[in-house]
Scaffold this motif. Structure first.
Motif, PDB file in Angstrom:
ATOM      1  N   PHE A  12       0.835  -1.208   0.000  1.00 54.43           N
ATOM      2  CA  PHE A  12       0.000   0.000   0.000  1.00 54.43           C
ATOM      3  C   PHE A  12       0.862   1.247   0.000  1.00 54.43           C
ATOM      4  CE2 PHE A  12      -2.490   3.341   2.049  1.00 54.43           C
ATOM      5  CZ  PHE A  12      -3.632   3.333   1.251  1.00 54.43           C
ATOM      6  N   VAL A  13       1.893   1.268   0.846  1.00 52.68           N
ATOM      7  CA  VAL A  13       2.801   2.412   0.897  1.00 52.68           C
ATOM      8  C   VAL A  13       3.507   2.572  -0.442  1.00 52.68           C
ATOM      9  CG1 VAL A  13       4.893   3.332   1.962  1.00 52.68           C
ATOM     10  CG2 VAL A  13       3.088   2.367   3.390  1.00 52.68           C
ATOM     11  N   ALA A  14       4.007   1.493  -0.999  1.00 54.08           N
ATOM     12  CA  ALA A  14       4.717   1.545  -2.277  1.00 54.08           C
ATOM     13  C   ALA A  14       3.826   2.114  -3.381  1.00 54.08           C
ATOM     14  CB  ALA A  14       5.219   0.152  -2.648  1.00 54.08           C
ATOM     15  N   ALA A  15       2.543   1.809  -3.330  1.00 56.03           N
ATOM     16  CA  ALA A  15       1.616   2.313  -4.348  1.00 56.03           C
ATOM     17  C   ALA A  15       1.386   3.820  -4.216  1.00 56.03           C
ATOM     18  CB  ALA A  15       0.284   1.571  -4.244  1.00 56.03           C
ATOM     19  N   ASP A  20       4.224   6.945  -9.565  1.00 55.13           N
ATOM     20  CA  ASP A  20       2.779   6.712  -9.674  1.00 55.13           C
ATOM     21  C   ASP A  20       2.003   7.149  -8.440  1.00 55.13           C
ATOM     22  OD1 ASP A  20       3.129   5.577 -12.180  1.00 55.13           O
ATOM     23  OD2 ASP A  20       3.447   3.574 -11.344  1.00 55.13           O
ATOM     24  N   GLY A  21       2.706   7.525  -7.377  1.00 57.17           N
ATOM     25  CA  GLY A  21       2.035   7.873  -6.129  1.00 57.17           C
ATOM     26  C   GLY A  21       1.955   9.368  -5.893  1.00 57.17           C
ATOM     27  N   ALA A  22       1.312   9.725  -4.807  1.00 54.10           N
ATOM     28  CA  ALA A  22       1.123  11.131  -4.451  1.00 54.10           C
ATOM     29  C   ALA A  22       2.322  11.705  -3.703  1.00 54.10           C
ATOM     30  CB  ALA A  22      -0.137  11.272  -3.597  1.00 54.10           C
ATOM     31  N   TYR A  23       3.243  10.841  -3.262  1.00 54.43           N
ATOM     32  CA  TYR A  23       4.387  11.273  -2.463  1.00 54.43           C
ATOM     33  C   TYR A  23       5.686  10.881  -3.145  1.00 54.43           C
ATOM     34  CZ  TYR A  23       0.701  11.738   0.980  1.00 54.43           C
ATOM     35  OH  TYR A  23      -0.457  12.096   1.620  1.00 54.43           O
ATOM     36  N   GLU A  24       6.718  11.714  -2.955  1.00 50.66           N
ATOM     37  CA  GLU A  24       8.016  11.432  -3.561  1.00 50.66           C
ATOM     38  C   GLU A  24       8.760  10.307  -2.845  1.00 50.66           C
ATOM     39  OE1 GLU A  24      10.512  14.798  -4.282  1.00 50.66           O
ATOM     40  OE2 GLU A  24       8.824  16.026  -4.913  1.00 50.66           O
ATOM     41  N   ASN A  25       8.574  10.235  -1.517  1.00 49.58           N
ATOM     42  CA  ASN A  25       9.280   9.200  -0.753  1.00 49.58           C
ATOM     43  C   ASN A  25       8.459   8.809   0.464  1.00 49.58           C
ATOM     44  OD1 ASN A  25      10.017  11.044   1.465  1.00 49.58           O
ATOM     45  ND2 ASN A  25      11.362  11.969  -0.082  1.00 49.58           N
ATOM     46  N   VAL A  26       8.881   7.735   1.113  1.00 47.74           N
ATOM     47  CA  VAL A  26       8.153   7.199   2.255  1.00 47.74           C
ATOM     48  C   VAL A  26       8.142   8.201   3.410  1.00 47.74           C
ATOM     49  CG1 VAL A  26       8.101   5.359   3.977  1.00 47.74           C
ATOM     50  CG2 VAL A  26       8.584   4.811   1.587  1.00 47.74           C
TER      51      VAL A  26
END
Length: 78
Positions: A12-15, A20-26
């Motif tokens: 889920f975090v990786a997605a 492709d996600g809303a965030y640049e990094n974790v």
């Protein structure tokens, strides 16, 4: 601080991170989650206070009694 995720949570975090996600990094994602949770907790506390004040101000004037500062101090010491 270290956080370990596996399985569904990790996926889920990786997605939500990267191209492709809303965030640049974790880290950015986690900071945003913490900020949102902090805002939610603050809003809940405000809502509780607002409800208590609404209830108190809805009471008839006859239910209030005058108190001196000494009365309040004495009441809070016991």
């Amino acid at each position: 601080m270290t956080v370990r995720l596996s399985g569904v949570l990790s996926e889920f975090v990786a997605a939500n991170v990267g191209d492709d996600g809303a965030y640049e990094n974790v880290s950015e994602y986690v900071r945003d989650l913490i900020r949102r949770d902090k805002e939610r907790a603050e809003q809940a506390a405000f809502d509780r206070l607002k409800a208590e004040l609404t209830h108190a101000f809805a009471a008839p004037d006859s239910s209030y009694k005058p108190l001196t500062a000494a009365d309040v101090i004495r009441r809070n010491q016991g």
